[in-house]
Design a protein around this motif. Structure first.
Motif, PDB file in Angstrom:
ATOM      1  N   ILE A   1       0.841  -1.207   0.000  1.00 16.83           N
ATOM      2  CA  ILE A   1       0.000   0.000   0.000  1.00 16.83           C
ATOM      3  C   ILE A   1       0.871   1.250   0.000  1.00 16.83           C
ATOM      4  N   VAL A   2       1.889   1.275   0.841  1.00 11.76           N
ATOM      5  CA  VAL A   2       2.792   2.430   0.898  1.00 11.76           C
ATOM      6  C   VAL A   2       3.504   2.616  -0.435  1.00 11.76           C
ATOM      7  N   LEU A   3       3.933   1.528  -1.045  1.00  6.79           N
ATOM      8  CA  LEU A   3       4.612   1.592  -2.336  1.00  6.79           C
ATOM      9  C   LEU A   3       3.694   2.165  -3.413  1.00  6.79           C
ATOM     10  N   VAL A   4       2.457   1.698  -3.469  1.00  5.78           N
ATOM     11  CA  VAL A   4       1.504   2.185  -4.478  1.00  5.78           C
ATOM     12  C   VAL A   4       1.236   3.675  -4.289  1.00  5.78           C
ATOM     13  N   PHE A   5       0.966   4.097  -3.059  1.00 10.34           N
ATOM     14  CA  PHE A   5       0.697   5.513  -2.827  1.00 10.34           C
ATOM     15  C   PHE A   5       1.929   6.379  -3.070  1.00 10.34           C
ATOM     16  N   SER A   6       3.109   5.858  -2.805  1.00 14.05           N
ATOM     17  CA  SER A   6       4.331   6.618  -3.085  1.00 14.05           C
ATOM     18  C   SER A   6       4.502   6.830  -4.577  1.00 14.05           C
ATOM     19  N   VAL A   7       4.249   5.792  -5.366  1.00 17.57           N
ATOM     20  CA  VAL A   7       4.352   5.916  -6.821  1.00 17.57           C
ATOM     21  C   VAL A   7       3.298   6.894  -7.339  1.00 17.57           C
ATOM     22  N   LEU A   8       2.060   6.766  -6.871  1.00 15.19           N
ATOM     23  CA  LEU A   8       0.998   7.678  -7.320  1.00 15.19           C
ATOM     24  C   LEU A   8       1.310   9.129  -6.946  1.00 15.19           C
TER      25      LEU A   8
END
Length: 65
Positions: A33-40
């Motif tokens: 989840i943290v990875l996805v939001f960081s990329v977004l």
């Protein structure tokens, strides 16, 4: 120097005996989840930067002519 050693020793003890670690599956899920939001978020910042960059470039082209 003894203060630093004491601090590290107490920190290790705190992490080992008093911290409740999440289960591996939950830690993995939260990492994704943290990875996805960081990329977004980084893509959003890149987009805003690109728009402002071209707006400033157009402004200076307009002022120059």
């Amino acid at each position: 120097m003894a203060g630093i050693v004491n601090y590290i020793s107490e920190s290790y003890n705190e992490l080992k005996n008093h911290v409740t670690w999440p289960p591996y599956a939950e830690a993995q899920r939260l990492t994704v989840i943290v990875l996805v939001f960081s990329v977004l978020f980084s893509l959003a910042i890149w987009g805003v930067d690109t728009v402002f960059s071209s707006a400033i470039e157009q402004y200076f082209e307009w002022v120059k002519s």
